[in-house]
Design a protein around this motif. Structure first.
Motif: not given
Lengths: 333, 333, 333, 333
Positions: B27-54
């Motif tokens: 139920g919580q965001p994962v620390p060290g996991l960055l993400s952004e979501v962009v909505q375009e016409e008909g497309i959902t783009i999710t950019r994610m970075i898994v930053e560290n071992e945790a």
């Protein structure tokens, strides 16, 4: 950005034709060129050895072993004949390997040269699709491989226009990683005679050389480059328009020669020109107007499929002792 | 002599799903996991970075960059949407390369993994067929290559059952010979959700790992093995029957939960089981009777062709500055 | 301009399943429904007759003859089993024709329904490609036709989206011109059970009815419409996601029922719902979110090719006395 | 039981060639034969009318309208030129229909003749696959069809060897059921000149006649038989070896004529023979030894695909006003 990937340099790779040409010139057997001919039901098998430099120079073919199967009826879509050819091919191929000293355990890599999107050049890739590969069983569960098999792998490296990489470089990389003892390379050739198109199979231990085959290879697949023996299986699948014309002039010359004794008034000086000179003349007329096309019979789809099945089932039987030699066609589909 | 070349170990490779799963648990965001979501016409783009071992441990995905394009409408055979997705994919891919430090001149080898004879596994080979290769121009006539291109080559190494060689070994051999600076590997995946089949494209810089993809790879394609960065492009094209069942139970649970507030009498304990446990239960019931098939939508031929064209035209635009980014689809056929 | 050519109305056409369903409801045999079951090596053959209206209403299948071959191992790519199934199919089909009064000379038109561009719907066209046609010999050189053959023709009329014409109209036109005595129509079906996909072949003398098969036929191929008997050969090649879920719930219910005696706490009311009601419930949950896809096993290319060969070679043997019944597979390629 | 389905009777169907031949004989225009030639960028368009019996007899072509597009560069795989040809073809075809009095609403049936398994004969079926069919919308939801469309249907009837039925009979059956106002029949032809293979498209309102095209049709598709106008679209895709030889002798004759003024010593009497007689002579030499093959350029797969796309997109634009004429290629894939 332009690069002509065309096929100017196609040479005829049939040693048989080279021998005939040389002997028709001199009217004499070539010293150092051994050959025997076996006639079977519908198949003429010629086994040749080019023993030394002199013979090699005389016919323009490398020192080595050559076997040719000529099957004029192969374009007749006769499945009985096809099975028979597959069986003969298997027997000849097995004998060929033993003659050149390839052991029954030799780890073998089959290389299907050519472009799968161009039907008359798709023979090699089609053989690869129908080959029984076994190398992975030896790698992953060596204890459980039944006797009578050897490790066989198979790749179709594609052509420069699709991969951007010379097929020889791809093969070289794979050979360095997987260390086979033998390469078998299948290639479609341009023919020097209409009647050989899709009716003739040549086996040779001289490898594949630059400029041979339908595509314009810039590097070869040879023992020198790859470090292991390379047996080339070649099938003429296309023919130049100029070859068709040249063949026909010869036929006309024979035809009218028989009728009249003197072809001069009818065919002028054409019959008296040496074969190569006449071909050159024809090319000079056809090429500038773009007429010296490489052509293939209209039934090419079926012919290529039939010959690929013959070669694949023949190889399956020749490479694995456990494969029943009396019904080689049962192992492909 | 038997070797099961089946696909037991198919794992879901979408980082997006791993993230959702992890977050739905805690139920919580994962620390060290960055993400952004962009909505375009008909497309959902999710950019994610898994930053560290945790973060990596938390979601079971390797440290690295991930981009996912979700296009629910992609199964609708809407060519306008397809062109739009190709353009977005090109833009995201170009940005991705720059984010992970790939230079605009990096010599690139595209690897199309999978089996061209199995339609849902033929995505990689189809991309290769539609890719614009240029490496041979750089090799053979470097002076004449127009600016705005980089050397690109492309191979489809085939699968173990056809070649007898691990695709990773073939790629490794080619890499050693041709020395690219970057590998882009395209692979078909098994999906963890019906709605993602043939609608989702993932880009990741973590390479291809053993057991991922539809075939049962025993070795991976990674920077560690190949010595150069490996960007993996994955598309879910098949789904297990058990996944379909599990997804449906979840949907039923939501459905009846909305209606009744208590799903117990209707669905028993199924809704209350943790996702993975429920999936395991379903598998235990289906597998012994051979019902846990990998399936694909019946329109698979068209879907795979459409997505292969999107990826190929997107790559052509992303890799070559000279390719017009406003109409990327014009460069494939 | 929009027209949904989708496949809403797909019904399950296996009489066997209808019988099982009816009997599982009442726990009793259906009067007027005769059936016998033969077990062969790996094949279960069920011969059924729906004798009268009462039986027809009870199981929702038309009065007529039905034969089903169930071959669970057919997805195993075992060529020995395939040959065996082809032989059994030939024998059953020949007996079926004789049972319904088709003469050994009946001029036969084989109709391969379906879309050759959609692999799981391409079964009919593929059978047509592998059928031995002979009608033209009877038309053009009747004196030279060897005994033991009958006139056979074969067409694949295509689908509405490719031709713009109902396949039934095309067939009707051809029937009116060529006047066959018998139609054999091959069609791919949606299955009511995962385990039947690509493992079951049904023969029926009731023709093809609107809404049956994978495509959404608006008119049928029946004796009423065409004026001659129509034998339908149907093979389930796709299955709805909802069917997979419903099958699984049943399996879970049996599984936990065996273990606990009471599935209520685990599966709620699901096991106690009547089959059709439960399926309806699942559809109501899946359809609104677009999850009730028609799916097919990922190996669909190979499965369809294998079954098409079985049916084609079986028909070749059943239709022509001169074809060797002991090796039926030899007559296709 | 044998029936030769071969292609002896292939005639050249290009009116243009017939006209050239007639005029080269007499050195004079043929009365009753109207023609105009338009040169466009890379395309030569010849519009011809054979007005009366005299003209018809003079050139051996039926009374009727003929349009020929000659595009020597069409074998160059230049997509820009292909789009341009498609646009010209659409414009010419639209004008042609209007010239012969076909209304803009005429219900049209497109017939793709030929064998989809023989690449140079697959042109017709490939056009059918890429045609925009609309008839079913008019049948099933006439109120909702947007303006600017007409009812178009399309069938590929197959060849005698696959169906056992003459393609003309299949078409006749479909025509009787579906009552179109116009038939457009696409057929691959044998060429009388190497340079026309895969570079020339002919439109004619004279229908398809027995013995024309690559297959050996025994009945035609004509207004007399079908009751509605039949526009034939023909493309030479194959050429006899004898034609290649004959063309070459002519080229040699011109070549040496320019150089020496007298070709006699070089070419004998060959140049002085009338065209048809010389061809006959060549055939007499080649046929007995099986050398008068029908051949096609080795790149046949790509050429046929390109021309099929040109014709399909041209027809889509010509038949439907609503299709954008400036970018006709966008409507096929």
């Amino acid at each position: 950005m332009e690069l002509d990937l065309g096929a100017y340099n196609i040479r005829t790779d049939l040693a048989l034709e080279a021998k005939e040409l040389a002997e028709s010139g001199s009217g004499q057997p070539v010293p150092g060129l051994l050959s025997e001919v076996v006639q079977e039901e519908g198949i003429t098998i010629t086994r040749m050895i080019v023993e030394n430099e002199a013979a090699s120079n005389a016919i323009g073919k490398m020192i080595g072993h050559y076997v040719t199967l000529e099957v004029p009826g192969l374009r007749g879509q006769d499945t009985g004949l096809q099975d028979h050819v597959a069986t003969s091919f298997a027997r000849e191929f097995e004998a060929f390997m033993s003659r050149i000293g390839v052991s029954a355990q030799a780890r073998t890599l089959i290389v299907g040269l050519g472009n799968w999107n161009v039907t008359p050049d798709a023979l090699g890739p089609l053989v690869v699709e129908n080959t029984m590969v076994t190398r992975h069983y030896f790698e992953l569960m060596p204890d459980q491989v039944a006797p009578g098999y050897r490790p066989v792998s198979a790749v179709a490296p594609g052509v420069l226009g699709i991969t951007g990489i010379e097929s020889s470089e791809i093969v070289q990389g794979i050979v360095e990683r997987t260390k086979p003892d033998l390469i078998i390379a299948i290639d479609a050739l341009a023919s020097k005679a209409v009647e050989r198109v899709n009716t003739t199979i040549q086996i040779a231990d001289t490898g594949i050389h630059p400029g041979s085959g339908i595509g314009n290879k810039r590097r070869g697949l040879t023992k020198e480059i790859l470090g292991v023996p390379v047996i080339a299986i070649g099938v003429p699948t296309v023919v130049y328009a100029s070859t068709i014309v040249n063949n026909c002039i010869k036929l006309m010359s024979e035809h009218f020669g028989r009728q009249t004794g003197n072809t001069g008034p009818i065919l002028g000086m054409l019959p008296s020109l040496p074969e190569q000179e006449r071909l050159q003349l024809v090319k000079e007329v056809l090429q500038p107007v773009g007429h010296d096309l490489l052509v293939t019979p209209k039934e090419v789809d079926q012919f290529i499929e039939d010959i690929a099945n013959i070669i694949a089932s023949g190889l399956n039987a020749a490479l694995h002792e456990a494969v029943d030699k009396s019904n080689v066609a049962a192992y492909t589909h």
